[in-house]
Design a protein around this motif. Structure first.
Motif, PDB file in Angstrom:
ATOM      1  N   ALA A  86      14.020 -29.317 -39.897  1.00 58.43           N
ATOM      2  CA  ALA A  86      14.225 -30.758 -40.541  1.00 58.43           C
ATOM      3  C   ALA A  86      13.006 -31.832 -39.993  1.00 58.43           C
ATOM      4  O   ALA A  86      12.787 -32.694 -40.847  1.00 58.43           O
ATOM      5  CB  ALA A  86      15.509 -31.184 -39.822  1.00 58.43           C
ATOM      6  N   TYR A  87      12.595 -31.590 -38.818  1.00 56.28           N
ATOM      7  CA  TYR A  87      11.377 -32.470 -38.203  1.00 56.28           C
ATOM      8  C   TYR A  87      10.056 -32.114 -38.628  1.00 56.28           C
ATOM      9  O   TYR A  87       9.203 -32.783 -38.505  1.00 56.28           O
ATOM     10  CB  TYR A  87      11.499 -32.752 -36.823  1.00 56.28           C
ATOM     11  CG  TYR A  87      12.572 -33.915 -36.801  1.00 56.28           C
ATOM     12  CD1 TYR A  87      12.322 -35.221 -37.115  1.00 56.28           C
ATOM     13  CD2 TYR A  87      13.739 -33.571 -36.124  1.00 56.28           C
ATOM     14  CE1 TYR A  87      13.217 -36.233 -36.692  1.00 56.28           C
ATOM     15  CE2 TYR A  87      14.975 -34.518 -35.958  1.00 56.28           C
ATOM     16  CZ  TYR A  87      14.596 -35.918 -36.195  1.00 56.28           C
ATOM     17  OH  TYR A  87      15.304 -36.806 -36.262  1.00 56.28           O
ATOM     18  N   GLY A  88       9.986 -31.019 -39.446  1.00 59.18           N
ATOM     19  CA  GLY A  88       8.648 -30.379 -40.036  1.00 59.18           C
ATOM     20  C   GLY A  88       7.688 -29.858 -38.864  1.00 59.18           C
ATOM     21  O   GLY A  88       6.619 -29.593 -39.110  1.00 59.18           O
ATOM     22  N   CYS A  89       8.133 -29.659 -37.966  1.00 62.75           N
ATOM     23  CA  CYS A  89       7.638 -28.823 -36.821  1.00 62.75           C
ATOM     24  C   CYS A  89       7.023 -27.506 -37.278  1.00 62.75           C
ATOM     25  O   CYS A  89       6.381 -27.015 -36.759  1.00 62.75           O
ATOM     26  CB  CYS A  89       8.364 -28.742 -35.427  1.00 62.75           C
ATOM     27  SG  CYS A  89       9.500 -30.281 -35.057  1.00 62.75           S
ATOM     28  N   ALA A  90       8.152 -26.939 -38.199  1.00 61.60           N
ATOM     29  CA  ALA A  90       7.764 -25.632 -38.718  1.00 61.60           C
ATOM     30  C   ALA A  90       6.342 -25.788 -39.628  1.00 61.60           C
ATOM     31  O   ALA A  90       5.787 -24.709 -39.632  1.00 61.60           O
ATOM     32  CB  ALA A  90       8.789 -25.111 -39.746  1.00 61.60           C
ATOM     33  N   ALA A  91       6.064 -26.756 -40.034  1.00 56.93           N
ATOM     34  CA  ALA A  91       4.814 -27.116 -40.811  1.00 56.93           C
ATOM     35  C   ALA A  91       3.544 -26.927 -40.098  1.00 56.93           C
ATOM     36  O   ALA A  91       2.473 -26.244 -40.505  1.00 56.93           O
ATOM     37  CB  ALA A  91       4.722 -28.206 -41.669  1.00 56.93           C
ATOM     38  N   CYS A  92       3.715 -26.971 -38.872  1.00 54.27           N
ATOM     39  CA  CYS A  92       2.491 -26.924 -37.936  1.00 54.27           C
ATOM     40  C   CYS A  92       2.563 -25.801 -36.733  1.00 54.27           C
ATOM     41  O   CYS A  92       1.292 -25.463 -36.427  1.00 54.27           O
ATOM     42  CB  CYS A  92       2.146 -28.418 -37.247  1.00 54.27           C
ATOM     43  SG  CYS A  92       1.665 -29.492 -38.370  1.00 54.27           S
ATOM     44  N   HIS A  93       3.668 -25.576 -36.578  1.00 50.07           N
ATOM     45  CA  HIS A  93       3.609 -24.523 -35.451  1.00 50.07           C
ATOM     46  C   HIS A  93       4.390 -23.100 -35.943  1.00 50.07           C
ATOM     47  O   HIS A  93       5.203 -23.238 -36.612  1.00 50.07           O
ATOM     48  CB  HIS A  93       4.537 -25.006 -34.349  1.00 50.07           C
ATOM     49  CG  HIS A  93       4.233 -26.254 -33.542  1.00 50.07           C
ATOM     50  ND1 HIS A  93       3.135 -26.194 -32.718  1.00 50.07           N
ATOM     51  CD2 HIS A  93       4.383 -27.538 -33.787  1.00 50.07           C
ATOM     52  CE1 HIS A  93       2.617 -27.432 -32.189  1.00 50.07           C
ATOM     53  NE2 HIS A  93       3.663 -28.271 -32.842  1.00 50.07           N
ATOM     54  N   THR A  94       4.083 -22.204 -35.248  1.00 57.46           N
ATOM     55  CA  THR A  94       4.764 -20.833 -35.322  1.00 57.46           C
ATOM     56  C   THR A  94       5.726 -21.036 -34.212  1.00 57.46           C
ATOM     57  O   THR A  94       5.293 -21.322 -32.985  1.00 57.46           O
ATOM     58  CB  THR A  94       3.843 -19.527 -35.215  1.00 57.46           C
ATOM     59  OG1 THR A  94       3.108 -19.753 -36.303  1.00 57.46           O
ATOM     60  CG2 THR A  94       4.616 -18.421 -35.367  1.00 57.46           C
ATOM     61  N   VAL A  95       6.875 -20.586 -34.518  1.00 57.56           N
ATOM     62  CA  VAL A  95       7.978 -20.758 -33.602  1.00 57.56           C
ATOM     63  C   VAL A  95       9.031 -19.633 -33.926  1.00 57.56           C
ATOM     64  O   VAL A  95       9.669 -19.311 -34.706  1.00 57.56           O
ATOM     65  CB  VAL A  95       8.979 -21.960 -33.623  1.00 57.56           C
ATOM     66  CG1 VAL A  95       9.974 -22.052 -32.684  1.00 57.56           C
ATOM     67  CG2 VAL A  95       8.235 -23.098 -33.818  1.00 57.56           C
ATOM     68  N   PRO A  96       9.094 -18.686 -32.824  1.00 57.73           N
ATOM     69  CA  PRO A  96       9.693 -17.335 -32.904  1.00 57.73           C
ATOM     70  C   PRO A  96      11.207 -17.647 -32.923  1.00 57.73           C
ATOM     71  O   PRO A  96      11.634 -18.767 -32.545  1.00 57.73           O
ATOM     72  CB  PRO A  96       9.346 -16.814 -31.482  1.00 57.73           C
ATOM     73  CG  PRO A  96       7.998 -17.117 -30.985  1.00 57.73           C
ATOM     74  CD  PRO A  96       8.164 -18.541 -31.567  1.00 57.73           C
ATOM     75  N   GLY A  97      11.761 -16.900 -33.844  1.00 53.80           N
ATOM     76  CA  GLY A  97      13.270 -17.201 -34.269  1.00 53.80           C
ATOM     77  C   GLY A  97      13.507 -18.204 -35.325  1.00 53.80           C
ATOM     78  O   GLY A  97      14.544 -18.414 -35.594  1.00 53.80           O
ATOM     79  N   VAL A  98      12.591 -18.901 -35.794  1.00 55.66           N
ATOM     80  CA  VAL A  98      12.559 -19.869 -36.750  1.00 55.66           C
ATOM     81  C   VAL A  98      11.846 -19.219 -37.844  1.00 55.66           C
ATOM     82  O   VAL A  98      10.538 -19.383 -38.100  1.00 55.66           O
ATOM     83  CB  VAL A  98      12.224 -21.262 -36.276  1.00 55.66           C
ATOM     84  CG1 VAL A  98      12.411 -22.360 -37.572  1.00 55.66           C
ATOM     85  CG2 VAL A  98      12.940 -21.725 -35.124  1.00 55.66           C
TER      86      VAL A  98
END
Length: 140
Positions: free
Chosen positions: A60-72
């Motif tokens: 929702a906060y767009g963290c996924a646009a810049c970071h690779t996050v395991p489990g997401v």
């Protein structure tokens, strides 16, 4: 029979000094052979945080646009550092000790912590930052 300094018999003190020197040498060698990251303590617990709420907030906060996050699944960004094994890291942004309070602070106000860095302030609330932090600390 009293001996001169050159012919002094070994004393308990000299044996103790020798043992300390050997111990220091062994310790130094062990430290050189040790892996760079040694943190193996328990996972941080974020008071008031719910790790299950973290992944949807990361999206929702767009963290996924810049970071690779395991489990997401959506988090495959490569602008910011990958957050793989975040719970084992020593520092946040290379300069802030990795503790729950510091991570919540960083998530809420990265520009206040390190002005001019690439991570924008996203308006994350205290409760949401705790949930995100709780999730990140599960990544070990």
């Amino acid at each position: 029979m009293k001996m001169t300094r050159q012919g002094t018999a070994p004393t308990r003190r000299s044996y103790r000094t020798l043992a300390l020197a050997i111990g220091a040498g062994v310790t130094a060698l062990a430290m050189l052979a040790a892996p760079a990251v040694v943190f193996a303590g328990p996972a941080w617990r974020v008071v008031g945080g719910n790790a299950q709420h973290g992944p949807p907030l990361i999206v929702a906060y767009g963290c996924a646009a810049c970071h690779t996050v395991p489990g997401v699944k959506e988090a495959r960004g490569n602008v910011g550092p990958p957050l793989t094994r975040f719970g084992d890291r020593t520092y946040i942004a290379g300069m802030l000790r990795n503790t729950p309070a510091n991570l919540v602070r960083w998530i809420r106000d990265p520009q206040g912590v390190l002005p001019g860095n690439a991570m924008p302030n996203m308006g994350v609330t205290e409760a949401e930052a705790r949930d995100i932090a709780a999730y990140l600390y599960t990544l070990r």
